[in-house]
Design an enzyme around this catalytic site. Structure first.
Site, short mmCIF file in Angstrom:
data_model
loop_
_atom_site.label_atom_id
_atom_site.label_comp_id
_atom_site.label_asym_id
_atom_site.label_seq_id
_atom_site.Cartn_x
_atom_site.Cartn_y
_atom_site.Cartn_z
N LYS A 33 0.98 -1.10 -0.18
CA LYS A 33 0.26 0.10 -0.38
C LYS A 33 0.87 0.67 -0.09
O LYS A 33 0.10 2.63 -0.63
CB LYS A 33 -1.08 0.12 1.01
CG LYS A 33 -1.79 -1.37 1.20
CD LYS A 33 -2.96 -1.26 2.20
CE LYS A 33 -2.34 -1.72 3.85
NZ LYS A 33 -1.75 -2.88 3.43
N ASP B 213 13.59 6.57 9.73
CA ASP B 213 12.01 7.11 10.46
C ASP B 213 12.30 6.16 11.45
O ASP B 213 11.55 6.19 12.64
CB ASP B 213 10.77 7.07 10.11
CG ASP B 213 9.97 7.73 10.46
OD1 ASP B 213 10.07 8.75 11.86
OD2 ASP B 213 8.94 6.81 10.49
N ARG C 7 10.59 -0.36 8.58
CA ARG C 7 10.22 -0.85 9.61
C ARG C 7 11.92 -1.12 10.21
O ARG C 7 13.23 -1.46 9.18
CB ARG C 7 10.08 -2.48 9.93
CG ARG C 7 9.32 -2.60 10.23
CD ARG C 7 8.44 -1.99 11.77
NE ARG C 7 6.69 -2.13 12.24
CZ ARG C 7 6.59 -0.72 11.96
NH1 ARG C 7 6.52 0.32 11.79
NH2 ARG C 7 5.80 -0.87 12.98
N HIS D 123 9.94 8.10 14.55
CA HIS D 123 9.44 7.46 13.59
C HIS D 123 8.10 7.60 14.07
O HIS D 123 6.98 7.95 14.81
CB HIS D 123 8.46 6.08 15.23
CG HIS D 123 8.12 4.88 14.34
ND1 HIS D 123 8.45 3.55 14.77
CD2 HIS D 123 7.09 4.86 13.36
CE1 HIS D 123 7.52 2.79 14.12
NE2 HIS D 123 6.74 3.11 13.05
N LEU D 124 8.15 8.61 12.67
CA LEU D 124 6.76 10.36 12.19
C LEU D 124 6.37 9.35 11.07
O LEU D 124 4.65 10.24 10.32
CB LEU D 124 7.80 11.64 12.44
CG LEU D 124 8.18 12.08 13.32
CD1 LEU D 124 8.65 13.37 12.99
CD2 LEU D 124 7.43 12.06 14.94
N GLY D 125 6.20 9.01 10.89
CA GLY D 125 5.95 8.29 9.66
C GLY D 125 4.39 8.41 9.31
O GLY D 125 3.98 8.78 8.44
N ALA D 126 4.15 7.51 10.38
CA ALA D 126 1.72 8.14 10.62
C ALA D 126 1.68 9.28 11.36
O ALA D 126 0.38 9.01 11.71
CB ALA D 126 1.62 6.41 11.36
N GLU E 226 13.90 1.14 19.52
CA GLU E 226 13.49 2.49 19.70
C GLU E 226 13.84 3.03 20.68
O GLU E 226 12.22 1.71 21.87
CB GLU E 226 12.35 2.48 19.33
CG GLU E 226 12.60 2.64 17.53
CD GLU E 226 11.64 2.91 16.06
OE1 GLU E 226 10.22 3.24 16.27
OE2 GLU E 226 11.34 2.06 14.74
N1 LIG Z 1 6.97 5.05 9.74
C1 LIG Z 1 5.64 4.64 10.12
O1 LIG Z 1 5.30 4.97 11.43
C2 LIG Z 1 4.83 3.60 9.18
C3 LIG Z 1 5.65 1.98 9.47
N2 LIG Z 1 4.84 1.45 7.98
C4 LIG Z 1 5.79 0.36 7.62
O2 LIG Z 1 5.67 0.18 6.38
C5 LIG Z 1 5.47 -1.00 5.88
C6 LIG Z 1 4.81 -1.27 4.49
O3 LIG Z 1 3.09 -1.23 5.26
P1 LIG Z 1 2.26 -1.34 4.18
O4 LIG Z 1 2.49 -0.58 2.65
O5 LIG Z 1 0.87 -0.55 4.72
O6 LIG Z 1 2.23 -2.88 3.77
P2 LIG Z 1 1.71 -3.46 2.18
O7 LIG Z 1 1.57 -5.26 3.91
O8 LIG Z 1 0.23 -3.33 1.92
O9 LIG Z 1 2.95 -3.64 2.06
C7 LIG Z 1 4.10 -4.60 2.40
C8 LIG Z 1 4.83 -5.59 0.78
O10 LIG Z 1 5.81 -5.48 0.95
C9 LIG Z 1 6.49 -7.20 0.90
N3 LIG Z 1 6.88 -7.91 1.39
C10 LIG Z 1 7.30 -8.94 1.89
N4 LIG Z 1 8.45 -9.38 1.72
C11 LIG Z 1 8.95 -8.98 0.91
C12 LIG Z 1 10.19 -8.99 0.90
N5 LIG Z 1 11.37 -10.54 1.64
N6 LIG Z 1 10.77 -8.64 -0.18
C13 LIG Z 1 10.24 -7.39 -0.72
N7 LIG Z 1 8.80 -7.10 -0.70
C14 LIG Z 1 8.19 -7.79 0.40
C15 LIG Z 1 4.60 -7.04 0.44
O11 LIG Z 1 4.79 -8.24 -0.65
C16 LIG Z 1 3.82 -6.20 0.86
O12 LIG Z 1 4.05 -5.35 -1.22
C17 LIG Z 1 5.63 -1.74 6.84
O13 LIG Z 1 6.15 -2.41 7.56
C18 LIG Z 1 4.61 -0.53 8.13
O14 LIG Z 1 4.22 -1.15 9.81
C19 LIG Z 1 3.13 1.93 8.13
C20 LIG Z 1 2.56 2.57 8.44
C21 LIG Z 1 3.68 4.11 9.67
O1 LIG Z 2 1.52 4.61 15.94
C1 LIG Z 2 2.49 4.92 15.06
O2 LIG Z 2 3.16 6.44 15.16
C2 LIG Z 2 3.71 4.15 14.43
C3 LIG Z 2 3.10 3.50 13.02
C4 LIG Z 2 3.36 2.72 12.36
O3 LIG Z 2 4.59 2.31 12.84
C5 LIG Z 2 2.69 1.46 11.73
O4 LIG Z 2 1.81 1.37 11.73
O5 LIG Z 2 3.30 0.22 11.37
#
Ligand SMILES: NC(=O)C1=CN([C@@H]2O[C@H](COP(=O)(O)OP(=O)(O)OC[C@H]3O[C@@H](n4cnc5c(N)ncnc54)[C@H](O)[C@@H]3O)[C@@H](O)[C@H]2O)C=CC1
Ligand SMILES: O=C(O)CCC(=O)C(=O)O
Length: 525
Positions: free
Chosen positions: A149, A254, A230, A277-280, A259
């Site tokens: 996504k 981020d 992550r 960790h401000l992504g969200a 952490e």
């Molecule tokens: N920094 C933050 O605050 C935030 C971090 N995140 C993190 O961002 C990441 C992505 O989130 P979404 O896009 O929502 O998840 P998602 O599940 O929609 O996308 C993850 C993608 O990674 C792929 N994937 C899995 N294993 C893989 C591998 N070995 N090599 C390459 N691709 C692989 C999957 O096929 C999937 O398409 C998650 O780890 C989530 O926790 C999400 C929101 C906020």
């Molecule tokens: O709650 C937060 O700010 C972290 C969000 C995040 O890393 C996630 O949704 O995977």
């Protein structure tokens, strides 16, 4: 009234939703030892990434029914321990997608144009225009690792900025990548060709240190890495070293292995941007995730299904809604066959028959197991932990489908091998959704399930039914309905009785002594 613990800051709108059905305690920043102490009081818990829900906390959480993660990643929750304990874990898979994608894009542009250092320089009363010559992203190559996504949204925006897109995601089809204008390549090629590399992957065994000393050595000297996904997907010391040695141009992070970030060489370099960790962390995303997760907690506390449970495989609300009568049928038959077969079940066979044979079997199998184990585990078994409980008890589960069996248009057949031998039951749904038990141990019957039931296997001969009736009457047990099924006249037969009262102690033994009775089983559904 149910009690919900909110252990990280969430938007007030989430608290308001939870307050419709529960007492909500917002207690953020609790140390783990405090959390372990208070968690037994709570029915639900809502958190972000700040709380670590460890096995120890889950084991102390004797009342907990649901853990809601206001965000995507559930790696701060021991999901396996929660599953084992039958606790539903829900998240908000889409609420912060845009926020995280925009943060990654902001990081990419900040890196390219030295925004953080230039800002600091002006604030330090300097005017260093030559020091901050940047790079354009236009016509540069962006390598997206993880085209889910967030990765997809980043790719979309980057495309509109004129970037060329490479992507690596072993679970994404070429068609989907084409749609997004991305060329799917292997990781080595992505590392070698990209000017910018952005990670949008979960942390798994495969993705841990996906960026390491070796992969860094394959990158261009102008490569810049962005990680808003992550911590732990990058080997942080290898990255700091590669940047110190000028092997790559910079990084924007981020998320971190640990952490909050402790002492780290990452802090030493001007061309590394760090955010906590401000992504969200946008107002919009926080409302989205708070509403999404609070609504799910509210629903589960009201006995409704959750829409984004991460540990009820296959049982999405859509499936639940459509399959509800069949799940009820499966649970009832599982409960019945489990009692007929006695304790210590070794094997359960679930056969979907007739039109049901074309249905995905997993939800029905899970419901059958839940029913099977319900006498032993009572409310401790649910759709979350049924399969794991069966596995741990060494129960072999066999799922079969047979479209050719059409006694009813669709029916479900369960056979269990237990300490009382092998027993089987079949059931079907009437047009009004009522359950009918249509077969017991191969004998055709047609009875609705009822609270208290008595089944006998006996010789088909005159007088037996009367004797059983009198015996029950002499113990003041009222018969609500009775059915006899036989395969051949004067052969063996099965009698199924629905009773208004439970059998008093000793009566089952008396029944088995009646001449012609081979076996008798009492069942509570
Ligand atoms: N920094 C933050 O605050 C935030 C971090 N995140 C993190 O961002 C990441 C992505 O989130 P979404 O896009 O929502 O998840 P998602 O599940 O929609 O996308 C993850 C993608 O990674 C792929 N994937 C899995 N294993 C893989 C591998 N070995 N090599 C390459 N691709 C692989 C999957 O096929 C999937 O398409 C998650 O780890 C989530 O926790 C999400 C929101 C906020
Ligand atoms: O709650 C937060 O700010 C972290 C969000 C995040 O890393 C996630 O949704 O995977």
């Amino acid at each position: 009234m149910a009690k919900v613990l909110v252990s990280d800051p969430i938007d007030q709108v989430g608290v308001e939703i939870l307050s419709q059905v529960a007492q909500v305690d917002v207690k953020t920043g609790l140390p783990p030892e405090e959390l372990v102490k208070i968690i037994p009081e709570y029915d639900a818990m809502m958190l972000r990434s700040g709380t670590r829900v460890t096995k120890e906390i889950i084991e102390a959480a004797t009342q907990l029914k649901i853990i809601g993660r206001a965000g995507v990643g559930v790696d701060n929750i021991d999901v396996q321990a929660a599953t084992r304990q039958g606790i539903v874990v829900v998240n908000s898979p889409e609420g912060n997608t845009i926020a995280a994608a925009e943060h990654a894009l902001a990081m990419m542009l900040s890196l390219s144009r030295h925004i953080p250092e230039a800002n600091q320089s002006v604030k330090n009363d300097k005017w260093e225009r030559k020091r901050f010559i940047g790079a354009e992203v236009y016509k540069k190559t962006l390598g997206v690792v993880g085209l889910g996504k967030i990765g997809s949204h980043v790719a979309n925006v980057a495309k509109s900025m004129g970037m060329k897109l490479l992507a690596y995601d072993p679970f994404i089809s070429k068609e989907r990548a084409d749609q997004l204008g991305c060329t799917l390549v292997d990781l080595d090629l992505l590392f070698a060709e990209s000017d910018y590399i952005t990670l949008h992957i979960p942390k798994t065994k495969e993705t841990t240190h996906i960026i390491n000393k070796e992969s860094l050595s394959k990158m261009k000297p102008n490569a810049r890495i962005i990680n808003c996904a992550r911590g732990g997907t990058i080997d942080e010391s290898a990255l700091a070293e590669a940047i110190a040695e000028g092997k790559i141009a910079g990084a924007a992070l981020d998320v971190f292995e640990e952490e909050p970030l402790k002492e780290s060489k990452l802090r030493e370099h001007e061309n590394i941007i760090l955010t906590p960790h401000l992504g969200a962390s946008t107002a919009e995303a926080q409302v989205n995730v708070a509403v999404d997760v609070a609504e799910q907690i509210r629903d589960v506390l009201l006995g409704l299904p959750a829409r984004s449970a991460v540990n009820i495989p296959g049982l999405t609300p859509d499936v639940m809604e459509k399959m509800r009568p069949y799940l009820q049928l499966a649970e009832t038959l599982g409960n019945l066959v489990g009692q007929l077969a006695g304790g210590r079940i070794e094997r359960l066979t679930v056969r979907l028959q007739g039109e049901l044979a074309s249905t995905k079997g997993q939800p029905i199998v899970v419901a059958s197991i839940k029913g099977l184990l319900s006498q032993a585990l009572r409310e401790r078994v649910n759709y979350v932990n049924a399969a794991i409980e069966a596995k741990e008890r060494g129960i072999r589960i066999i799922e079969t489908h047979d479209a050719s069996i059409r006694d009813y248009s669709d029916s479900l057949h369960l056979a269990a091998q237990g300490s009382l031998g092998e027993h089987s039951v079949t059931g079907a749904l009437l047009s009004d959704g009522e359950i009918r038990i249509t077969d017991v141990d191969g004998f055709p019957i047609n009875v609705p399930p009822s609270n208290y039931m008595l089944f006998t296997v006996h010789r088909d001969m005159p007088g037996i039914i009367g004797k059983i009736g009198s015996l029950l009457g002499s113990f003041n047990v009222n018969i609500a309905s009775m059915q006899v099924g036989r395969k051949i006249v004067r052969g063996d037969a099965v009698m199924a009785l629905s009773l208004d009262d439970p059998l008093p102690e000793g009566l089952l033994n008396e029944i088995t002594k009646v001449d012609g009775i081979r076996d008798a089983y009492t069942v509570k559904l």
